[in-house]
Design a protein around this motif. Sequence first.
Motif, PDB file in Angstrom:
ATOM      1  N   MET A 102      -1.963  13.114  -4.568  1.00 29.48           N
ATOM      2  CA  MET A 102      -1.644  11.944  -3.756  1.00 29.48           C
ATOM      3  C   MET A 102      -0.601  12.247  -2.681  1.00 29.48           C
ATOM      4  O   MET A 102      -0.397  11.448  -1.772  1.00 29.48           O
ATOM      5  CB  MET A 102      -1.120  10.813  -4.646  1.00 29.48           C
ATOM      6  N   ASP A 148      -0.222   7.071   3.319  1.00 35.36           N
ATOM      7  CA  ASP A 148       0.709   6.034   2.875  1.00 35.36           C
ATOM      8  C   ASP A 148       1.812   6.613   2.001  1.00 35.36           C
ATOM      9  O   ASP A 148       2.969   6.172   2.069  1.00 35.36           O
ATOM     10  CB  ASP A 148      -0.039   4.931   2.121  1.00 35.36           C
ATOM     11  N   ALA A 149       1.476   7.586   1.163  1.00 33.74           N
ATOM     12  CA  ALA A 149       2.492   8.238   0.329  1.00 33.74           C
ATOM     13  C   ALA A 149       3.510   8.953   1.220  1.00 33.74           C
ATOM     14  O   ALA A 149       4.727   8.881   0.982  1.00 33.74           O
ATOM     15  CB  ALA A 149       1.832   9.234  -0.625  1.00 33.74           C
ATOM     16  N   ASP A 154      -1.599  11.968   0.889  1.00 36.52           N
ATOM     17  CA  ASP A 154      -2.055  10.661   1.357  1.00 36.52           C
ATOM     18  C   ASP A 154      -1.106  10.129   2.432  1.00 36.52           C
ATOM     19  O   ASP A 154       0.125  10.242   2.310  1.00 36.52           O
ATOM     20  CB  ASP A 154      -2.117   9.690   0.174  1.00 36.52           C
ATOM     21  N   LYS A 173       2.556   6.643  -6.921  1.00 34.08           N
ATOM     22  CA  LYS A 173       1.553   7.499  -7.549  1.00 34.08           C
ATOM     23  C   LYS A 173       1.782   8.965  -7.210  1.00 34.08           C
ATOM     24  O   LYS A 173       1.523   9.855  -8.031  1.00 34.08           O
ATOM     25  CB  LYS A 173       0.154   7.076  -7.109  1.00 34.08           C
ATOM     26  N   SER A 174       2.295   9.229  -5.985  1.00 34.81           N
ATOM     27  CA  SER A 174       2.495  10.614  -5.551  1.00 34.81           C
ATOM     28  C   SER A 174       3.607  11.310  -6.341  1.00 34.81           C
ATOM     29  O   SER A 174       3.695  12.547  -6.350  1.00 34.81           O
ATOM     30  CB  SER A 174       2.826  10.666  -4.062  1.00 34.81           C
ATOM     31  N   ARG A 214       0.836  -1.206   0.000  1.00 32.14           N
ATOM     32  CA  ARG A 214       0.000   0.000   0.000  1.00 32.14           C
ATOM     33  C   ARG A 214       0.873   1.260   0.000  1.00 32.14           C
ATOM     34  O   ARG A 214       0.600   2.228  -0.717  1.00 32.14           O
ATOM     35  CB  ARG A 214      -0.906  -0.031   1.228  1.00 32.14           C
ATOM     36  N   ALA A 269       1.097   3.966  -3.097  1.00 35.35           N
ATOM     37  CA  ALA A 269       0.738   5.372  -2.885  1.00 35.35           C
ATOM     38  C   ALA A 269       1.920   6.291  -3.140  1.00 35.35           C
ATOM     39  O   ALA A 269       1.770   7.367  -3.753  1.00 35.35           O
ATOM     40  CB  ALA A 269       0.218   5.558  -1.456  1.00 35.35           C
TER      41      ALA A 269
END
Length: 290
Positions: A79, A84-85, A82, A72-73, A65, A69
């Motif tokens: 993101m 998790d990021a 987020d 993607k960030s 996870r 994340a």
Amino acid sequence: MTWFESFILGLVQGLTEFLPISSSAHLRLTAAFADWHDPGAAFTAITQIGTETAVLIYFRKDIARIISAWSKSLLNKEMRGDHDAKMGWLVIVGSIPIGVLGVTLKDQIEGPFRDLRLIATTLIVMGVVLGVADRLAARDEQGAKHRAVRERKTLAELGVRDGLIYGVCQAMALIPGVSRSGATISGGLLMGYTREAAARYSFLLAIPAVLASGAYELKDAGEGHVSWGPTIFATLVAFAVGYAVIAWFMRFITTKSFMPFVIYRILLGIALFVLVASGVLDPRAAASAG
């Protein structure tokens, strides 16, 4: 190194890596008490790949996870807020101190830092620190129940400053006897995090540092400084035992105190000083890597 030695050392590595008692110290002490060659920092780093593989599997959902994340960030600005990021970035930031100091202090880590007197000192000192941190956490948990103090922090509240402090605490474990999990958990508790949050981040933070260290030391195995067969065997043993220890430890900390580990560390440190002072153990016993 014989196959029997590698089995025992792999067992010790798996049993002690995730407990706040220092796996590197116990590998060093096992060799000294058994009158074997010191397995050395390279052997320790490589067998830790086994225990970190156990972490990767146990926390696989969290790790997947976080990586997803974080990745993607890099392209999606939305993101970057987020949780998790942010955890992905914080693990990277927290890994910087041990990376820099690990390279800078390599000669000391493989030499003077393995002196039994230093190990005895760090066992006791960090045992006291862990004890103080644990008592403060217990006091806060009790106070929170009566709303006398603010509840302890979770990983959702982790920021760059705390991430770096965690990283500095982890870097202290370059000295045998400190304990990677002991130092980072103590740091987390002193910063006001819950036991579960401190332990979870400790395990996640260790992944890049340990895997990088193990990969770096693999060149010594290739140059003949470490026996391939016994080292791989010890790594597999460490993985199997380490996974069981993680599962037990994560359940243990939700309801129990760290005081048994504190007492153990202090008693072991005192015993080491007595054995060295009485001449039973040479502080540099079995110091040449085999």
